[in-house]
Design a protein around this motif. Structure first.
Motif, short mmCIF file in Angstrom:
data_model
loop_
_atom_site.label_atom_id
_atom_site.label_comp_id
_atom_site.label_asym_id
_atom_site.label_seq_id
_atom_site.Cartn_x
_atom_site.Cartn_y
_atom_site.Cartn_z
N HIS A 127 0.81 -1.21 0.00
CA HIS A 127 0.00 0.00 0.00
C HIS A 127 0.85 1.27 0.00
CE1 HIS A 127 -3.42 -2.62 0.88
NE2 HIS A 127 -4.20 -1.59 0.62
N GLY A 128 2.14 1.12 0.04
CA GLY A 128 3.02 2.26 -0.10
C GLY A 128 3.19 3.12 1.13
N VAL A 129 3.15 2.52 2.34
CA VAL A 129 3.42 3.32 3.53
C VAL A 129 4.86 3.80 3.47
CG1 VAL A 129 1.72 2.09 4.93
CG2 VAL A 129 4.09 1.31 4.92
N ARG A 130 5.08 4.94 4.07
CA ARG A 130 6.43 5.52 4.04
C ARG A 130 7.15 5.37 5.38
NH1 ARG A 130 5.40 4.68 -0.24
NH2 ARG A 130 5.46 6.02 -2.07
N GLY A 131 6.52 4.69 6.31
CA GLY A 131 7.15 4.41 7.59
C GLY A 131 6.32 3.38 8.33
N LEU A 132 6.96 2.64 9.24
CA LEU A 132 6.27 1.55 9.90
C LEU A 132 6.67 1.48 11.38
CD1 LEU A 132 4.40 -0.90 9.40
CD2 LEU A 132 6.45 -2.27 9.01
N LEU A 133 5.66 1.35 12.24
CA LEU A 133 5.85 1.11 13.67
C LEU A 133 5.35 -0.29 13.97
CD1 LEU A 133 4.26 4.48 14.76
CD2 LEU A 133 6.69 3.95 14.92
N ALA A 134 6.08 -1.07 14.75
CA ALA A 134 5.67 -2.46 14.96
C ALA A 134 6.12 -2.98 16.31
CB ALA A 134 6.22 -3.35 13.85
#
Length: 368
Positions: A127-134
């Motif tokens: 989906h083209g997120v530009r950053g990720l928190l996990a």
């Protein structure tokens, strides 16, 4: 534009929203309101925040711009269980930070399942997120490192990063568990049950370490003083089942239960009520997280408080500044909030002989 240098590292970074809040003497939420909803902020406070912005040379969107590829940017977050009030409050902190830079949040729950987590990581990338928190669901960060290798910045949430390549925000759970056990020992408890979750979760490992270390430091043998109750899920039903198991076990019954989180503590309290075991008269209970309902129960719950909103805010802030230098790794110290569920152990309460008298329907001198 003025810049700041991180102590000991020589790295130059742009002023952040946190810096503005500190200089203005307000919360980061107030800075957010000045930037997004100025009509909600008193005039004098608004002017103070604007003056701090001017003095620091803070530029809105300056650090978030590294993540943008268009007018709207989506940040992804994969949390263990968004039905858990702990993660709900974290998500609110993330949203509040992203709102400062007009970013949006795409949220998912792994349900502590590595396969489900991997699926969401793939979908977020597509989906083209530009950053990720996990929050890793199984201890392994290989999948997250693979995402970052594709050019998507990643910050670990509620998890200490074992590698320098990933930023992280976490709480010192060894210390937090130690606070809970020290409190119970000070209240006279010498046999304590511990409801803990899967050892594949970093939080469960660290909290157990804190329990064992604290008992040992106080001269107790964990093999004798501790009764461990493992659960597969960190929810109320699992906590209730653990308490049923405890009451069915032979031998001396513990006088206190420490739970790995507040949801399992809620289940323990429910089961104790169903079994007719009064809290705290016969069994003290301590939770972990201090979610919103902890203080609202019939017997308010003693709990180790985590800065949930701040965890989310800080993780998002680190993500948006991920291109300004080496990834940041922040660890917060929790605090213990003592309430009625953890009064002294029965053997630690005052004893009275036949000469004791009653006043107003209670034994004179007995604690109210």
């Amino acid at each position: 534009m003025p810049t700041q240098t991180d102590a000991g590292a020589g790295r130059v970074r742009r002023p952040s929203v946190t810096d503005v809040a500190r200089l203005a003497g307000v919360s980061v939420g107030t800075v957010s309101n000045v930037l997004n909803r100025p009509d909600r902020v008193a005039g004098a406070t608004r002017e103070r925040v604007l003056a701090a912005i001017e003095e620091l040379g803070f530029v809105r969107n300056a650090s978030a711009r590294q993540l943008r590829s268009g007018e709207i940017t989506t940040i992804g977050a994969v949390l263990l269980d968004i039905a858990n009030p702990f993660f709900t409050e974290i998500a609110r902190g993330i949203e509040d930070r992203l709102a400062v830079d007009d970013l949006t949040l795409m949220l998912a729950s792994s349900d502590e399942n590595p396969d489900r987590e991997a699926r969401y990581l793939r979908l977020f990338a597509e989906h083209g997120v530009r950053g990720l928190l996990a929050t890793p669901s199984h201890g392994s960060i290989d999948a997250l490192l693979a995402v970052q290798d594709k050019g998507i910045p990643v910050v670990l949430l509620d998890h200490v990063s074992p590698v320098p390549e990933l930023g992280s925000v976490a709480v010192d759970d060894v210390t937090g568990a130690g606070l809970a056990i020290t409190h119970l020992l000070e209240q006279g408890h010498r046999r304590i049950a511990f409801v803990n979750g899967p050892m594949t979760l970093r939080q469960c490992v660290d909290r157990r370490d804190g329990v064992v270390q604290t008992l040992t430091e106080h001269g107790l043998d964990p093999a004798e003083a501790l009764v461990e109750l493992g659960v597969d899920n960190l929810n109320a039903d699992a906590g209730a089942a653990a308490l049923d198991d405890l009451l069915d076990r032979p031998g001396p019954r513990p006088t206190a239960v420490f739970c790995v989180n507040d949801l399992t503590a809620l289940g323990v309290l429910r089961a104790l009520r169903e079994h007719g075991v009064p809290v705290p008269e016969e069994m003290a209970v301590v939770g972990y997280d201090d979610v919103s309902f902890a203080s609202m129960l019939t017997t308010p719950l003693t709990s180790v408080r985590q800065p949930m909103h701040t965890l989310g805010w800080t993780a998002a802030d680190i993500l948006l500044r991920s291109g300004a230098g080496e990834p940041e790794q922040v660890v917060f110290t929790p605090e213990l909030v003592v309430r009625a569920s953890s009064d002294p152990a029965p053997e630690a309460r005052p004893r009275f002989g036949l000469a004791a008298t009653r006043r107003g329907g209670r034994i004179a001198g007995w604690p109210r």
